[in-house]
Write a protein that holds these residues in place. Sequence first.
Motif, PDB file in Angstrom:
ATOM      1  N   VAL A 121     -25.424  17.430  -5.309  1.00 16.98           N
ATOM      2  CA  VAL A 121     -24.512  16.673  -6.157  1.00 16.98           C
ATOM      3  C   VAL A 121     -23.604  15.855  -5.245  1.00 16.98           C
ATOM      4  N   ILE A 122     -23.155  14.717  -5.749  1.00 12.20           N
ATOM      5  CA  ILE A 122     -22.279  13.840  -4.982  1.00 12.20           C
ATOM      6  C   ILE A 122     -20.831  14.106  -5.373  1.00 12.20           C
ATOM      7  N   GLN A 123     -20.027  14.452  -4.380  1.00  9.55           N
ATOM      8  CA  GLN A 123     -18.608  14.687  -4.605  1.00  9.55           C
ATOM      9  C   GLN A 123     -17.800  13.455  -4.213  1.00  9.55           C
ATOM     10  N   ASN A 124     -16.815  13.118  -5.037  1.00 11.60           N
ATOM     11  CA  ASN A 124     -15.904  12.013  -4.751  1.00 11.60           C
ATOM     12  C   ASN A 124     -14.515  12.556  -4.425  1.00 11.60           C
ATOM     13  N   VAL A 125     -13.959  12.119  -3.321  1.00 11.91           N
ATOM     14  CA  VAL A 125     -12.574  12.434  -2.961  1.00 11.91           C
ATOM     15  C   VAL A 125     -11.833  11.115  -2.846  1.00 11.91           C
ATOM     16  N   TRP A 126     -10.806  10.936  -3.673  1.00 13.15           N
ATOM     17  CA  TRP A 126     -10.057   9.677  -3.679  1.00 13.15           C
ATOM     18  C   TRP A 126      -8.866   9.783  -2.730  1.00 13.15           C
ATOM     19  N   VAL A 127      -8.884   8.958  -1.687  1.00  9.65           N
ATOM     20  CA  VAL A 127      -7.796   8.927  -0.708  1.00  9.65           C
ATOM     21  C   VAL A 127      -6.877   7.758  -1.035  1.00  9.65           C
ATOM     22  N   PRO A 128      -5.614   8.007  -1.400  1.00 14.49           N
ATOM     23  CA  PRO A 128      -4.724   6.912  -1.795  1.00 14.49           C
ATOM     24  C   PRO A 128      -4.034   6.257  -0.594  1.00 14.49           C
ATOM     25  N   ILE A 129      -3.942   4.929  -0.627  1.00 14.33           N
ATOM     26  CA  ILE A 129      -3.177   4.158   0.359  1.00 14.33           C
ATOM     27  C   ILE A 129      -2.093   3.408  -0.407  1.00 14.33           C
ATOM     28  N   ASP A 130      -0.868   3.792  -0.202  1.00 11.98           N
ATOM     29  CA  ASP A 130       0.249   3.263  -0.984  1.00 11.98           C
ATOM     30  C   ASP A 130       0.524   1.805  -0.613  1.00 11.98           C
ATOM     31  N   VAL A 131       0.447   0.922  -1.609  1.00 13.68           N
ATOM     32  CA  VAL A 131       0.745  -0.500  -1.394  1.00 13.68           C
ATOM     33  C   VAL A 131       1.898  -0.956  -2.284  1.00 13.68           C
ATOM     34  N   THR A 132       2.616   0.006  -2.863  1.00 14.38           N
ATOM     35  CA  THR A 132       3.699  -0.328  -3.790  1.00 14.38           C
ATOM     36  C   THR A 132       4.722  -1.290  -3.180  1.00 14.38           C
ATOM     37  N   PRO A 133       5.162  -1.070  -1.932  1.00 15.17           N
ATOM     38  CA  PRO A 133       6.160  -2.000  -1.376  1.00 15.17           C
ATOM     39  C   PRO A 133       5.654  -3.426  -1.227  1.00 15.17           C
ATOM     40  N   ASP A 134       4.341  -3.624  -1.212  1.00 17.72           N
ATOM     41  CA  ASP A 134       3.786  -4.961  -0.994  1.00 17.72           C
ATOM     42  C   ASP A 134       3.344  -5.637  -2.289  1.00 17.72           C
ATOM     43  N   VAL A 135       3.529  -4.960  -3.416  1.00 20.49           N
ATOM     44  CA  VAL A 135       3.180  -5.578  -4.695  1.00 20.49           C
ATOM     45  C   VAL A 135       4.256  -6.588  -5.066  1.00 20.49           C
ATOM     46  N   ASP A 136       3.848  -7.794  -5.437  1.00 22.29           N
ATOM     47  CA  ASP A 136       4.805  -8.825  -5.813  1.00 22.29           C
ATOM     48  C   ASP A 136       5.581  -8.396  -7.060  1.00 22.29           C
TER      49      ASP A 136
END
Length: 308
Positions: free
Chosen positions: A112-127
């Motif tokens: 089975v294929i497992q997915n692990v979502w790694v977050p990269i915070d870009v909140t400060p760069d959102v217009d």
Amino acid sequence: MGNRGWTRRITLRDVSMLCVVAIGVCSFVLLTGSAQSARLEVTRTVDANYRSSYDIPVRPQGSQTAIEAAQGTVRPNYLSGIYGSISSKEVAQIRKIPGVEIAAPIAMVGQVIQNVWVPIDVTPDVDPVGESLFRFSSVGSNSAGLNQFTGPQGYTYVADGLSQDFGAGSEIPVTQRIRGENVPVCRGDPVRRVGPFSEDARWFPQCWDRESGLAGSVWPEGRSKFVVRLPIRFPVTVAAIDPEAEAALTGLDDAIVRGSYLTDESGPEPDDTGMSGPTIPVLYSTQSYVREVMQVRWTHSDDARSSN
């Protein structure tokens, strides 16, 4: 006086040399004894743990690999490449053989294929107003950097008026209200994929509504926190076992750190909602032995960033 004083100095020097020699001999004896003890300890450890889980593996007919046929040896983790197993009737016959203490059947079901979502915070760069678009790509490596491969890539889009269109077929795209029309800005799952690691399967568009979150419905990392979600995919081999026999053979039931061990009553539980298939109880390791490094590069407008 002079001769006695000279004689005394010679005596003290000899005593000092004898002390140094004695200390050296004692140190050598201690070091030799420690090395001998360490060697004995290593020997005992190897003697106590050299046995494999199976003294005699019994496999289906025709499951012999090429290296086994050519060299007469069995490679490590050979079971992970052999699917299927002997029958329950054959297991019962083996258990009746005199001298057999434990017969623990195991069958490789598949992967089975497992997915692990790694977050990269870009909140400060959102217009603060309007649209923001982040493109990301990644390159992975393993085997101490000897092997490199192309990782996930795609974009993260942040805007107003986004929602998921559940009436647009199987892809369920995310649309944005533009000039009175719902325009698709992010696709859902593609209808066809060559495989889980194909180029099409490595493309991940992600659209966020400023007020409602990812796909206009959820905030996976907390409200008002926008992230580039990097999916790390890896295959996991699934094996079927006899819980009681496996516990007797390897002590697997004593290795549980969370949850409970499998029993003969453990089995699939049906999904009452109809949204997915049955739930199957499994045991899995809490320690990952995957040694991969993923380098991610993301860009916003003319700005370029990278991270590991």
